[in-house]
Design a protein around this motif. Structure first.
Motif, PDB file in Angstrom:
ATOM      1  N   ASN A   1     -32.139 -15.137  10.360  1.00  0.00           N
ATOM      2  CA  ASN A   1     -32.884 -14.008   9.817  1.00  0.00           C
ATOM      3  C   ASN A   1     -32.592 -13.938   8.317  1.00  0.00           C
ATOM      4  OD1 ASN A   1     -33.744 -11.488   8.949  1.00  0.00           O
ATOM      5  ND2 ASN A   1     -32.943 -10.397  10.717  1.00  0.00           N
TER       6      ASN A   1
ATOM      7  N   GLN B   1     -32.930 -19.782  14.404  1.00  0.00           N
ATOM      8  CA  GLN B   1     -33.829 -19.175  13.424  1.00  0.00           C
ATOM      9  C   GLN B   1     -33.086 -18.087  12.664  1.00  0.00           C
ATOM     10  OE1 GLN B   1     -37.177 -17.926  15.775  1.00  0.00           O
ATOM     11  NE2 GLN B   1     -37.919 -20.005  16.015  1.00  0.00           N
TER      12      GLN B   1
ATOM     13  N   GLY C   1     -31.262 -15.767  16.127  1.00  0.00           N
ATOM     14  CA  GLY C   1     -32.257 -16.027  17.165  1.00  0.00           C
ATOM     15  C   GLY C   1     -31.682 -16.700  18.392  1.00  0.00           C
TER      16      GLY C   1
ATOM     17  N   GLU D   1     -29.911 -11.270  16.781  1.00  0.00           N
ATOM     18  CA  GLU D   1     -30.570 -10.694  15.608  1.00  0.00           C
ATOM     19  C   GLU D   1     -30.437 -11.585  14.376  1.00  0.00           C
ATOM     20  OE1 GLU D   1     -28.970  -6.763  15.003  1.00  0.00           O
ATOM     21  OE2 GLU D   1     -29.776  -6.026  16.912  1.00  0.00           O
ATOM     22  N   GLU D   2     -29.255 -12.172  14.182  1.00  0.00           N
ATOM     23  CA  GLU D   2     -29.009 -12.955  12.974  1.00  0.00           C
ATOM     24  C   GLU D   2     -29.536 -14.385  13.065  1.00  0.00           C
ATOM     25  OE1 GLU D   2     -25.014 -12.786  11.444  1.00  0.00           O
ATOM     26  OE2 GLU D   2     -24.825 -10.658  11.957  1.00  0.00           O
TER      27      GLU D   2
ATOM     28  N   ALA E   1     -33.109 -11.810   6.106  1.00  0.00           N
ATOM     29  CA  ALA E   1     -32.643 -10.511   5.627  1.00  0.00           C
ATOM     30  C   ALA E   1     -31.125 -10.381   5.762  1.00  0.00           C
ATOM     31  CB  ALA E   1     -33.333  -9.385   6.386  1.00  0.00           C
ATOM     32  N   GLU E   2     -30.526 -11.193   6.648  1.00  0.00           N
ATOM     33  CA  GLU E   2     -29.088 -11.096   6.893  1.00  0.00           C
ATOM     34  C   GLU E   2     -28.316 -12.366   6.561  1.00  0.00           C
ATOM     35  OE1 GLU E   2     -27.687  -9.055  10.392  1.00  0.00           O
ATOM     36  OE2 GLU E   2     -29.740  -8.572  10.962  1.00  0.00           O
TER      37      GLU E   2
END
Length: 194
Positions: A119, A117, A80, A77-78, A121-122
């Motif tokens: 994220n 990659q 990729g 999630e963070e 947002a994080e």
């Protein structure tokens, strides 16, 4: 390097924290080549909790999720970076935090990381940190709010505090030097207590 890490973690008698009053979380110490190195982030400034702090990829465990599953999900999630169960090399001691979590550090072998990659947002920054940069002595401070020492791990001309600083210090001790050093007693700075 992978076999050395596996051997060191097998020899280590990991201590879980039996704290049902705290939420469970996991972080990934993702080892990559070339290096060896590990992945370290700065949390996005827009996050509700611990914005802008140094952090290993990780977060709260979902119901029924093992520490390894949570660490691998958060890594995907963070950053990729998707890894299978075969990437899990072992775990370090649980670290109870002042903000209400028990963090389980999971050591993962990511191999050649390819194109990560982050994220946005994080994650505001992503660093590939060579292991020799954490093979240094930390600084221990006393504070009036606690009898336990606050750990500060020098990195990039700044300091990384607990929990991340404590986890990286234990990784250094266990994996790089074969010493069963404990860190759960090490204190976080007061700004991280919330």
């Amino acid at each position: 390097m992978r076999s050395q890490v596996v051997d060191a973690l097998r020899r280590f008698d990991r201590r879980p924290a039996e704290r049902p009053d705290l939420k469970r979380a996991s972080v990934a110490i993702a080892l990559i080549e070339p290096g060896p190195a590990f992945l370290l982030t700065r949390r996005a400034p827009t996050l509700r909790g611990h914005a802008g702090q140094w952090a290993l990829p990780g977060g709260r465990n979902e119901p029924g999720e093992s520490p390894g599953e949570a660490a691998r999900r958060e890594l995907a999630e963070e950053l990729g970076l998707v890894l299978g169960t075969d990437a899990e090399l072992g775990m370090l001691d649980d670290y109870p935090t002042r903000s209400g979590y028990v963090i389980t550090p999971v050591v993962l072998w990511a191999g050649t990381d390819g194109e990560l990659q982050p994220n946005p947002a994080e994650v505001s920054e992503l660093h590939r940190v060579p292991l020799d940069l954490i093979d240094i002595e930390p600084r221990f401070l006393t504070i009036p709010e606690s009898d336990a020492p606050v750990i500060q791990l020098p990195l990039f001309g700044r300091f990384v505090h607990a929990p991340t600083g404590a986890v990286l210090y234990q990784f250094r001790e266990v994996v790089l030097h074969g010493r069963p050093t404990r860190v759960a007693h090490l204190e976080q700075p007061v700004f991280a207590w919330r």
